[in-house]
Scaffold this motif. Structure first.
Motif, PDB file in Angstrom:
ATOM      1  N   LEU A  50     -69.048  41.413 -16.030  1.00  0.00           N
ATOM      2  CA  LEU A  50     -67.745  41.845 -15.528  1.00  0.00           C
ATOM      3  C   LEU A  50     -67.036  40.633 -14.917  1.00  0.00           C
ATOM      4  O   LEU A  50     -67.656  39.878 -14.168  1.00  0.00           O
ATOM      5  CB  LEU A  50     -67.904  42.921 -14.443  1.00  0.00           C
ATOM      6  CG  LEU A  50     -68.553  44.240 -14.851  1.00  0.00           C
ATOM      7  CD1 LEU A  50     -68.435  45.248 -13.703  1.00  0.00           C
ATOM      8  CD2 LEU A  50     -67.900  44.810 -16.099  1.00  0.00           C
ATOM      9  N   PRO A  51     -65.752  40.463 -15.199  1.00  0.00           N
ATOM     10  CA  PRO A  51     -65.067  39.256 -14.678  1.00  0.00           C
ATOM     11  C   PRO A  51     -64.904  39.302 -13.162  1.00  0.00           C
ATOM     12  O   PRO A  51     -64.733  38.279 -12.527  1.00  0.00           O
ATOM     13  CB  PRO A  51     -63.706  39.299 -15.382  1.00  0.00           C
ATOM     14  CG  PRO A  51     -63.515  40.704 -15.822  1.00  0.00           C
ATOM     15  CD  PRO A  51     -64.870  41.283 -16.039  1.00  0.00           C
ATOM     16  N   PHE A  52     -65.005  40.521 -12.590  1.00  0.00           N
ATOM     17  CA  PHE A  52     -64.791  40.623 -11.143  1.00  0.00           C
ATOM     18  C   PHE A  52     -66.086  40.866 -10.364  1.00  0.00           C
ATOM     19  O   PHE A  52     -66.066  41.104  -9.178  1.00  0.00           O
ATOM     20  CB  PHE A  52     -63.743  41.707 -10.823  1.00  0.00           C
ATOM     21  CG  PHE A  52     -63.879  42.940 -11.687  1.00  0.00           C
ATOM     22  CD1 PHE A  52     -64.813  43.916 -11.404  1.00  0.00           C
ATOM     23  CD2 PHE A  52     -63.078  43.087 -12.823  1.00  0.00           C
ATOM     24  CE1 PHE A  52     -64.937  45.038 -12.204  1.00  0.00           C
ATOM     25  CE2 PHE A  52     -63.207  44.221 -13.637  1.00  0.00           C
ATOM     26  CZ  PHE A  52     -64.142  45.197 -13.331  1.00  0.00           C
ATOM     27  N   ASP A  53     -67.243  40.858 -11.052  1.00  0.00           N
ATOM     28  CA  ASP A  53     -68.517  40.982 -10.330  1.00  0.00           C
ATOM     29  C   ASP A  53     -69.662  40.502 -11.218  1.00  0.00           C
ATOM     30  O   ASP A  53     -70.058  41.194 -12.160  1.00  0.00           O
ATOM     31  CB  ASP A  53     -68.751  42.446  -9.904  1.00  0.00           C
ATOM     32  CG  ASP A  53     -69.916  42.561  -8.916  1.00  0.00           C
ATOM     33  OD1 ASP A  53     -70.799  41.667  -8.934  1.00  0.00           O
ATOM     34  OD2 ASP A  53     -69.928  43.528  -8.129  1.00  0.00           O
ATOM     35  N   LYS A  54     -70.199  39.321 -10.908  1.00  0.00           N
ATOM     36  CA  LYS A  54     -71.184  38.721 -11.816  1.00  0.00           C
ATOM     37  C   LYS A  54     -72.563  39.393 -11.740  1.00  0.00           C
ATOM     38  O   LYS A  54     -73.471  39.032 -12.486  1.00  0.00           O
ATOM     39  CB  LYS A  54     -71.290  37.207 -11.610  1.00  0.00           C
ATOM     40  CG  LYS A  54     -71.756  36.776 -10.254  1.00  0.00           C
ATOM     41  CD  LYS A  54     -71.829  35.256 -10.217  1.00  0.00           C
ATOM     42  CE  LYS A  54     -72.220  34.680  -8.873  1.00  0.00           C
ATOM     43  NZ  LYS A  54     -72.828  35.504  -7.867  1.00  0.00           N
ATOM     44  N   ASP A  55     -72.715  40.378 -10.866  1.00  0.00           N
ATOM     45  CA  ASP A  55     -73.989  41.099 -10.815  1.00  0.00           C
ATOM     46  C   ASP A  55     -74.032  42.278 -11.792  1.00  0.00           C
ATOM     47  O   ASP A  55     -75.018  42.999 -11.869  1.00  0.00           O
ATOM     48  CB  ASP A  55     -74.244  41.638  -9.398  1.00  0.00           C
ATOM     49  CG  ASP A  55     -74.504  40.492  -8.437  1.00  0.00           C
ATOM     50  OD1 ASP A  55     -74.966  39.431  -8.923  1.00  0.00           O
ATOM     51  OD2 ASP A  55     -74.213  40.641  -7.236  1.00  0.00           O
ATOM     52  N   TYR A  56     -72.949  42.465 -12.497  1.00  0.00           N
ATOM     53  CA  TYR A  56     -72.877  43.619 -13.409  1.00  0.00           C
ATOM     54  C   TYR A  56     -72.478  43.196 -14.821  1.00  0.00           C
ATOM     55  O   TYR A  56     -71.749  42.220 -14.990  1.00  0.00           O
ATOM     56  CB  TYR A  56     -71.824  44.618 -12.898  1.00  0.00           C
ATOM     57  CG  TYR A  56     -72.303  45.405 -11.701  1.00  0.00           C
ATOM     58  CD1 TYR A  56     -72.874  46.663 -11.854  1.00  0.00           C
ATOM     59  CD2 TYR A  56     -72.186  44.877 -10.421  1.00  0.00           C
ATOM     60  CE1 TYR A  56     -73.326  47.382 -10.752  1.00  0.00           C
ATOM     61  CE2 TYR A  56     -72.634  45.581  -9.315  1.00  0.00           C
ATOM     62  CZ  TYR A  56     -73.199  46.839  -9.484  1.00  0.00           C
ATOM     63  OH  TYR A  56     -73.642  47.547  -8.404  1.00  0.00           O
ATOM     64  N   VAL A  57     -72.965  43.975 -15.799  1.00  0.00           N
ATOM     65  CA  VAL A  57     -72.458  43.800 -17.174  1.00  0.00           C
ATOM     66  C   VAL A  57     -71.699  45.065 -17.566  1.00  0.00           C
ATOM     67  O   VAL A  57     -71.840  46.120 -16.945  1.00  0.00           O
ATOM     68  CB  VAL A  57     -73.587  43.528 -18.206  1.00  0.00           C
ATOM     69  CG1 VAL A  57     -74.245  42.187 -17.978  1.00  0.00           C
ATOM     70  CG2 VAL A  57     -74.600  44.653 -18.251  1.00  0.00           C
TER      71      VAL A  57
END
Ligand code: MSP
Length: 648
Positions: free
Chosen positions: A216-223
């Motif tokens: 996710l461009p706004f949270d690198k802990d998620y895909v």
């Protein structure tokens, strides 16, 4: 120039492509070709869906990294399509750089617009479907697709405000009857919305649980959730927001009923949230079954499209797919139905027409399009029939009613065969009436040329061969340069002197395959039952009940009957045993019955005799008769029975 953009689903790369994937892709190819033939600026897209848990598991099984694994299978899909005559203009992979960038851009856009939020969520997660189910959606607590118990997972995730757009979507579907077709799927979607079971869409997965996806461009802990990622292929492949996007979007999609919800609910609401135009149409088809059973690896009944094309030719396979399935409904595949259809429509009707007309042209006109005289009423009737058939064909084909479109074209094919019989060119030749003979041949050649053009989207190779047999210049690989509209309305004869082929044998008759073996699971059950009640050994001259049961005896109705062209005592019968196509049986009845007296009669027959050839024609079974003093009498049921009734 008008543009036309058509897509297939992007297929998962965890299984080998089968009949079902082949169908959607051949349909998309046929539609793309049809629009190319109509002179439109056409783009046809297919591809592979390469993210998600399933891929990680499949790669692990083969000891590969996910990337190595998807590269291999995606290449397999790409090399498959040309073998089916599929000429896609573009192939998209969800691991393409361009796709990843587009997905991130889209996510950011919707996030910035305030339609993505972060929240705590508990849901029933099915690993098979890679999605959460709500309580309401489960069937007896099980996943409705897999009938397995989903795992309850509670975690923080990102959500797309899908429910906010549902009232708007409902209205859009109501107002645009053509947006989802056929109608039954439109109603299904309206029912889904009205059920109240749709909530906001969870569009992320924590990397701690799944890392094979787009960050996710706004949270690198998620895909990104695979469906949100996959649906965007339809615009990422166009280079959105730049590239060919403006040139081709909006386009139309082809899918089967299994993925109606993501395409009918997720995708339009996603586009709306991003402020983009919706797709023009979603065309939803039914499922291919095999002998009325779901195709599955465990039943061992998966049909391999490449194998079918290698054995019967890609044109015959494509024709069968489009002719047999009524778009929207399920269809049943069997090799017998396939051979029956190909023999009836391609060998008997179309192949026979080309073969007899071209060999008559060789005999009577030196294989050149002849000079024609004025058209009489019979000829004008053919010209009118041709215009009507082409009009229907075009209207139905564009409306994804392929089976009906081909049927209307075949009405013309069959009318031309009748016209040959009625005009009897051989008699005109004998009488020396060269001008009338020339007119008849020209009427035939002109209508045949139109048929050869119309079948290009369905049978591209055969179409080119047939056109060339009629002396028509046809480019390799590209659509024939004609206007379908002009071809429909004008009946312009071939230029006299055009060189024709002296013969045509494009669609040979195929032998009926031996009756299919029971699937493995059924065989196992039968074996067990057999063992349990092993019969006493039969006495000399007796057979066991199992021996008798081995004979497949059925009631059928004779639909066509004619004399064998090369055997005086034999009749060629085409009999309906309720198998979905007619079965050809040769029988020594010619001295006992006139062919026309047999049509409509019910007969009893053995179906599983090994097929055999009699003077060049195959016989697939044996009609039962009784004999007295050399006179044969057909055996019939005492009452009219449904075709296919079992005799025991
Ligand atoms: N990857 C998703 C699609 C994402 S599109 C943004 C997916 N892939 S899939 O490999 O499972 O392909 C499903 C599609 O394959 C169906 O919608 C249909 O087009 C085709 N078919 C698979 N089996 C089929 C039949 N038995 N009969 C007809 N078509 C079927 O879902």
């Amino acid at each position: 120039m008008q543009s036309y953009f058509v897509t297939t689903p992007i297929y998962y790369v965890n299984a080998k492509p089968h009949l079902g994937h082949a169908y959607t892709t051949v349909v998309a190819d046929a539609l793309a070709r049809y629009h190319k033939l109509s002179g439109e600026d056409t783009l046809f897209l297919t591809g592979t869906d390469e993210h998600g848990d399933k891929i990680v598991q499949a790669a692990e099984k083969e000891g590969k990294t996910p990337k190595e694994f998807v590269d291999g299978i995606s290449a397999r899909f790409q090399s498959l399509w040309p073998q089916l005559g599929v000429a896609n203009d573009r192939f998209v992979r969800t691991t393409d750089e361009q796709h990843v960038r587009a997905v991130q851009k889209f996510l950011q856009k919707v996030y910035d617009a305030g339609d993505i939020y972060f929240g705590e969520f508990g849901g029933h997660y099915c690993y098979g479907c890679e999605r959460f189910y709500t309580e309401k959606e489960l069937e007896n607590g099980l996943c409705p697709q897999h009938q397995t118990k989903p795992e309850f997972i509670s975690e923080k995730n990102y959500f797309f405000k899908m429910s906010k757009y549902l009232p708007w979507l409902r209205e859009h579907i109501e107002r645009n009857p053509d947006f989802i077709r056929p109608e039954r799927y439109r109603n299904e979607l309206l029912g889904m919305i009205d059920s109240g079971g749709l909530e906001d869409l969870c569009i992320s997965r924590p990397k701690s649980r799944l890392s094979w996806g787009i960050e996710l461009p706004f949270d690198k802990d998620y895909v990104c959730y695979v469906w949100f990622d996959a649906l965007l292929n339809y615009i990422s492949a166009l280079g959105w927001p730049e590239g060919d996007y403006a040139r081709y979007w909006p386009g139309e999609h082809l899918v089967a009923k299994d993925i109606l919800k993501p395409h009918g609910i997720f995708w339009p609401t996603m586009l709306k949230a991003a402020g983009m135009p919706l797709y023009k149409r979603l065309n939803v088809h039914g499922y291919w079954l095999v002998r009325d059973t779901k195709m599955s690896k465990s039943l061992g009944n998966v049909v391999d499209p490449v194998d079918m094309c290698q054995r019967y030719g890609q044109d015959a396979f494509r024709y069968f797919l489009l002719r047999e399935m009524h778009f929207g409904s399920d269809a049943s595949f069997s090799e017998e139905a396939f051979v029956g259809r190909v023999n009836a429509d391609l060998a008997n009707d179309l192949g026979n027409l080309f073969s007899r007309v071209l060999s008559m042209c060789a005999k009577y006109c030196d294989s050149k399009a002849p000079e024609a005289g004025p058209l009489n009423d019979d000829d004008k009737a053919i010209a009118e029939l041709s215009a009507g058939a082409l009009r229907n064909f075009r209207q139905l084909f564009g409306n994804v009613q392929f089976s009906q479109a081909l049927e209307s074209l075949w009405e013309l094919v069959r009318a031309l065969n009748k016209y040959v019989d009625a005009q009897a060119p051989w008699a005109l030749f004998k009488q020396g009436d060269q001008l009338r003979l020339g007119t008849v041949m020209q009427v035939l050649l002109t209508a045949m040329r139109k048929i050869a053009l119309c079948v290009w989207p369905v049978m591209p190779q055969a179409s080119v061969t047939l056109l060339r047999q009629l002396g028509q210049e046809t480019p390799d690989g590209a659509a024939p340069a004609v206007s379908l509209e002009a071809e429909t309305e004008e009946f312009a004869l071939l230029t006299p002197g055009t060189a024709l082929a002296s013969s045509s044998n494009l669609f040979p008759r195929r032998d009926m395959p031996a009756p299919a073996e029971a699937p493995a699971a059924e065989k196992k059950k039968e074996k067990k039952e057999k063992k349990e009640k092993a019969p006493a050994a039969p006495a000399e001259g007796e057979i066991t009940f199992d021996h008798f049961k081995a004979a497949v005896l059925r009631v059928g109705t004779v639909r066509r009957a004619e004399k064998h062209p090369d055997a005086d005592r034999i009749l060629r019968l085409e009999i309906d045993f309720g198998e979905g196509q007619l079965r050809q049986i040769l029988s020594g009845l010619a001295e006992h019955y006139a062919p026309e007296d047999l049509v409509g009669k019910q007969v009893c027959a053995v179906l599983n005799l090994a097929p055999r050839k009699i003077r060049g024609l195959m016989s697939c079974g044996m009609v039962l008769t009784a004999e007295k003093d050399g006179k044969l009498c057909l055996l019939q049921p005492a009452d009219v029975m449904p075709d296919g009734s079992v005799i025991a």
